[in-house]
Design an enzyme around this catalytic site. Structure first.
Site, PDB file in Angstrom:
ATOM      1  N   LYS A  59       0.835  -1.205   0.000  1.00  0.00           N
ATOM      2  CA  LYS A  59       0.000   0.000   0.000  1.00  0.00           C
ATOM      3  C   LYS A  59       0.873   1.260   0.000  1.00  0.00           C
ATOM      4  O   LYS A  59       2.067   1.181   0.326  1.00  0.00           O
ATOM      5  CB  LYS A  59      -0.907  -0.021   1.234  1.00  0.00           C
ATOM      6  CG  LYS A  59      -0.125  -0.059   2.537  1.00  0.00           C
ATOM      7  CD  LYS A  59      -1.023  -0.407   3.716  1.00  0.00           C
ATOM      8  CE  LYS A  59      -0.207  -0.387   4.999  1.00  0.00           C
ATOM      9  NZ  LYS A  59      -0.971  -0.833   6.160  1.00  0.00           N
ATOM     10  N   ARG A 156     -11.093   0.126  14.909  1.00  0.00           N
ATOM     11  CA  ARG A 156     -11.156   0.732  13.582  1.00  0.00           C
ATOM     12  C   ARG A 156     -12.135  -0.124  12.790  1.00  0.00           C
ATOM     13  O   ARG A 156     -13.180  -0.486  13.313  1.00  0.00           O
ATOM     14  CB  ARG A 156      -9.717   0.726  13.013  1.00  0.00           C
ATOM     15  CG  ARG A 156      -9.470   1.651  11.862  1.00  0.00           C
ATOM     16  CD  ARG A 156      -7.981   1.713  11.472  1.00  0.00           C
ATOM     17  NE  ARG A 156      -7.455   0.434  11.017  1.00  0.00           N
ATOM     18  CZ  ARG A 156      -6.223   0.264  10.531  1.00  0.00           C
ATOM     19  NH1 ARG A 156      -5.400   1.299  10.429  1.00  0.00           N
ATOM     20  NH2 ARG A 156      -5.802  -0.921  10.138  1.00  0.00           N
ATOM     21  N   HIS A 185      -5.912  -6.862  13.303  1.00  0.00           N
ATOM     22  CA  HIS A 185      -4.700  -6.038  13.218  1.00  0.00           C
ATOM     23  C   HIS A 185      -4.235  -5.668  14.620  1.00  0.00           C
ATOM     24  O   HIS A 185      -5.042  -5.304  15.468  1.00  0.00           O
ATOM     25  CB  HIS A 185      -5.018  -4.777  12.399  1.00  0.00           C
ATOM     26  CG  HIS A 185      -3.807  -3.987  11.986  1.00  0.00           C
ATOM     27  ND1 HIS A 185      -2.671  -4.571  11.493  1.00  0.00           N
ATOM     28  CD2 HIS A 185      -3.578  -2.657  11.974  1.00  0.00           C
ATOM     29  CE1 HIS A 185      -1.777  -3.624  11.195  1.00  0.00           C
ATOM     30  NE2 HIS A 185      -2.305  -2.453  11.484  1.00  0.00           N
ATOM     31  N   ARG A 240       1.891 -10.459   7.884  1.00  0.00           N
ATOM     32  CA  ARG A 240       1.789  -9.288   6.991  1.00  0.00           C
ATOM     33  C   ARG A 240       2.821  -8.217   7.361  1.00  0.00           C
ATOM     34  O   ARG A 240       2.470  -7.091   7.699  1.00  0.00           O
ATOM     35  CB  ARG A 240       0.379  -8.677   7.105  1.00  0.00           C
ATOM     36  CG  ARG A 240      -0.788  -9.651   6.941  1.00  0.00           C
ATOM     37  CD  ARG A 240      -2.122  -8.906   6.931  1.00  0.00           C
ATOM     38  NE  ARG A 240      -2.319  -8.046   8.078  1.00  0.00           N
ATOM     39  CZ  ARG A 240      -2.995  -8.367   9.181  1.00  0.00           C
ATOM     40  NH1 ARG A 240      -3.576  -9.550   9.290  1.00  0.00           N
ATOM     41  NH2 ARG A 240      -3.101  -7.505  10.180  1.00  0.00           N
ATOM     42  N   TYR A 289      14.463  31.794   0.841  1.00  0.00           N
ATOM     43  CA  TYR A 289      13.321  32.618   1.265  1.00  0.00           C
ATOM     44  C   TYR A 289      13.469  33.119   2.707  1.00  0.00           C
ATOM     45  O   TYR A 289      13.840  32.344   3.596  1.00  0.00           O
ATOM     46  CB  TYR A 289      12.020  31.803   1.209  1.00  0.00           C
ATOM     47  CG  TYR A 289      11.533  31.482  -0.185  1.00  0.00           C
ATOM     48  CD1 TYR A 289      11.108  32.492  -1.042  1.00  0.00           C
ATOM     49  CD2 TYR A 289      11.471  30.159  -0.634  1.00  0.00           C
ATOM     50  CE1 TYR A 289      10.642  32.188  -2.328  1.00  0.00           C
ATOM     51  CE2 TYR A 289      11.001  29.846  -1.903  1.00  0.00           C
ATOM     52  CZ  TYR A 289      10.596  30.874  -2.743  1.00  0.00           C
ATOM     53  OH  TYR A 289      10.134  30.577  -3.999  1.00  0.00           O
ATOM     54  N   CYS A 336      12.865  25.075  -0.521  1.00  0.00           N
ATOM     55  CA  CYS A 336      11.913  25.592  -1.505  1.00  0.00           C
ATOM     56  C   CYS A 336      11.068  24.439  -2.043  1.00  0.00           C
ATOM     57  O   CYS A 336      11.261  23.291  -1.670  1.00  0.00           O
ATOM     58  CB  CYS A 336      12.652  26.265  -2.652  1.00  0.00           C
ATOM     59  SG  CYS A 336      13.919  27.440  -2.120  1.00  0.00           S
ATOM     60  N   MET A 337      10.155  24.756  -2.942  1.00  0.00           N
ATOM     61  CA  MET A 337       9.303  23.713  -3.508  1.00  0.00           C
ATOM     62  C   MET A 337      10.132  22.700  -4.304  1.00  0.00           C
ATOM     63  O   MET A 337       9.910  21.491  -4.213  1.00  0.00           O
ATOM     64  CB  MET A 337       8.230  24.339  -4.403  1.00  0.00           C
ATOM     65  CG  MET A 337       7.171  23.357  -4.853  1.00  0.00           C
ATOM     66  SD  MET A 337       5.958  24.104  -5.946  1.00  0.00           S
ATOM     67  CE  MET A 337       5.070  25.164  -4.828  1.00  0.00           C
ATOM     68  N   ASP A 338      11.100  23.219  -5.062  1.00  0.00           N
ATOM     69  CA  ASP A 338      11.814  22.348  -6.000  1.00  0.00           C
ATOM     70  C   ASP A 338      13.322  22.293  -5.761  1.00  0.00           C
ATOM     71  O   ASP A 338      14.033  21.616  -6.500  1.00  0.00           O
ATOM     72  CB  ASP A 338      11.597  22.850  -7.439  1.00  0.00           C
ATOM     73  CG  ASP A 338      10.148  23.162  -7.690  1.00  0.00           C
ATOM     74  OD1 ASP A 338       9.308  22.293  -7.383  1.00  0.00           O
ATOM     75  OD2 ASP A 338       9.842  24.272  -8.165  1.00  0.00           O
TER      76      ASP A 338
HETATM   77  C1  LIG Z   1      -0.166  -1.599   6.916  1.00  0.00           C
HETATM   78  C2  LIG Z   1      -0.688  -2.865   7.477  1.00  0.00           C
HETATM   79  C3  LIG Z   1       0.190  -3.892   7.849  1.00  0.00           C
HETATM   80  C4  LIG Z   1       1.692  -3.721   7.894  1.00  0.00           C
HETATM   81  O1  LIG Z   1       2.065  -2.968   9.024  1.00  0.00           O
HETATM   82  P1  LIG Z   1       3.622  -2.771   9.392  1.00  0.00           P
HETATM   83  O2  LIG Z   1       3.612  -2.077  10.685  1.00  0.00           O
HETATM   84  O3  LIG Z   1       4.206  -1.936   8.295  1.00  0.00           O
HETATM   85  O4  LIG Z   1       4.209  -4.120   9.415  1.00  0.00           O
HETATM   86  C5  LIG Z   1      -0.370  -5.099   8.246  1.00  0.00           C
HETATM   87  N1  LIG Z   1      -1.707  -5.266   8.278  1.00  0.00           N
HETATM   88  C6  LIG Z   1      -2.576  -4.295   7.956  1.00  0.00           C
HETATM   89  C7  LIG Z   1      -4.037  -4.544   8.030  1.00  0.00           C
HETATM   90  C8  LIG Z   1      -2.097  -3.054   7.550  1.00  0.00           C
HETATM   91  O5  LIG Z   1      -2.956  -2.084   7.227  1.00  0.00           O
END
Ligand SMILES: *Cc1c(COP(=O)(O)O)cnc(C)c1O
Length: 396
Positions: A59, A156, A185, A240, A289, A336-338
């Protein structure tokens, strides 16, 4: 070289990280089974070991490392990829990624067709969502794979533990919805205090037992990076690890024992640019700036073509560090921006086209992402996600 500022990904190090995670989870699972049972044939053992799957979260542009590039590198080493939304899943499919892809986020009704058309596995986080999905599938004569999301403490997305059974029973009523997984999670797996995490693991365990009684093939998954590092009891069928796969430990306080395969894990991300311009500036002159930096002497000021428009945060003005010719310098004046400016002193060696490292190593010096995150008063996740698409990702 077409772009002056690039994010360089060390492909081999990234793969090493994934392999280290694989070794660690296999070792932990095998240890657990050795202690649980004396008689465990090599065959049964191997079968069991190969069961712990790895799902790589890609992600947010693979934590800034580049969604498609990382997915392509990771494909041979992981079992699953995970994205947060439909668009990320579509991008992966358009680039020929054929791994199972789980979409973490809760979906909107108008995304259902796209999720199914792209063969994405869908998070179902309420009976309401299950009904929406099922009625779409009924109307279009399709089936889809779903992962039920249980909330064990984040508060959540996901049904409460007490409603988990109800969600299973509801989803089972729809033949169009195949329950592929169930997950939750961890909220505090990077904390020094394990109490809350152990409670979450115990709650999830009760869900796992129930899921397995329905179908032993349901993939139960809970562990994020903190879970992988510190809680083997959270592995279940799949892990994960996000930030860990990219080379960062979720906690700087808790360290692994020296023999762990996880010690091979290192960052694979560098942010590099080149000096695009240089000039001598008189003493007592303001730089950039609003003149927040005043030269103390007749000095050389170099320009580097990166700024907050790329995601190099403006809060780093006068405190961010760069490496030029193997030496560490501080950003001079407002970013700066760039562009940003660096005072390398009257005898500084930097010249046009010389490499500038903003994150990573040069010679014997290193600028760590953790030091940048500290200066930005945030976590490394946010800094990584902040670099936008203007900076090309290059895989070396
Ligand atoms: C982002 C996410 C992870 C990974 O989390 P880390 O802290 O980067 O290991 C695992 N499970 C879910 C549902 C997440 O949204």
């Amino acid at each position: 070289m077409s772009h002056t500022t690039v994010i360089e990904i060390d492909s081999q190090q990234f793969i090493t990280n994934l392999q280290a995670i694989r070794k660690e989870i296999d070792a932990q699972v095998s240890n657990r089974h050795k202690s649980e049972t004396q008689v465990f044939t090599t065959q049964a053992f191997a079968t069991h070991m190969s069961k712990t799957k790895i799902c790589l979260p890609v992600k947010a542009n693979a934590y800034g490392h580049g969604l498609v590039g990382i997915a392509k590198l990771a494909q041979p080493y992981v079992d699953y990829l995970a994205v947060s939304c439909l668009d990320e899943g579509i991008t992966l499919r358009q680039h020929g990624i054929d791994k199972p892809i789980l979409v973490f986020g809760a979906f909107n009704k108008d995304e259902i067709a796209g999720l199914i058309a792209n063969n994405l596995e869908i998070t179902v986080s309420s009976q309401y969502k299950a009904e929406q999905l099922a009625s779409h599938c009924q109307a279009t004569n399709q089936v889809c794979r779903v992962h039920l999301k249980i909330d064990t403490g984040m508060n959540r997305v996901g049904v409460k533990v007490t409603s988990a059974r109800g969600l299973f029973e509801c989803v089972q009523l729809y033949p169009q919805l195949q329950i592929t997984g169930v997950y939750s999670h961890l909220a505090s797996s990077d904390s020094d205090d394990p109490t809350f995490t152990l409670e979450q693991i115990a709650s999830f365990k009760s869900i796992v037992d129930y899921a397995k009684s329905i179908n032993p093939d349901i993939i139960c998954h809970l562990a994020n990076s903190g879970g992988v590092c510190y809680y083997p009891g959270a592995y279940f069928d799949m892990v994960r690890p996000g930030i860990l796969s990219y080379g960062y430990f979720p906690s700087r306080k808790i360290n692994k024992i020296i023999t762990s395969p996880l010690n091979q894990i290192k960052p694979c991300f560098s942010l590099k640019s080149r000096i695009i311009y240089t000039k001598m500036v008189d003493k007592d002159k303001g730089i950039s700036y609003n003149q927040t930096y005043i030269t103390k002497q007749y000095t050389r000021v170099v320009t580097v073509p990166i700024g907050y428009g790329d995601g190099y945060r403006r809060i780093l003005s006068n405190i961010g560090e760069v490496l030029i010719q193997g030496k560490k310098y501080t950003v001079a004046g407002s970013i700066c921006m760039d562009m940003l400016l660096v005072d390398i002193g009257p005898n500084g060696q930097g010249r046009v086209e010389d490499e500038v490292v903003l994150i990573g190593c040069q010679g014997n010096e290193e600028i760590t992402l953790a030091s940048v995150a500290d200066k930005c008063n945030t976590i490394i996740y946010e800094v990584l996600c902040g670099f936008n698409d203007r900076i090309p990702r290059i895989y070396i």
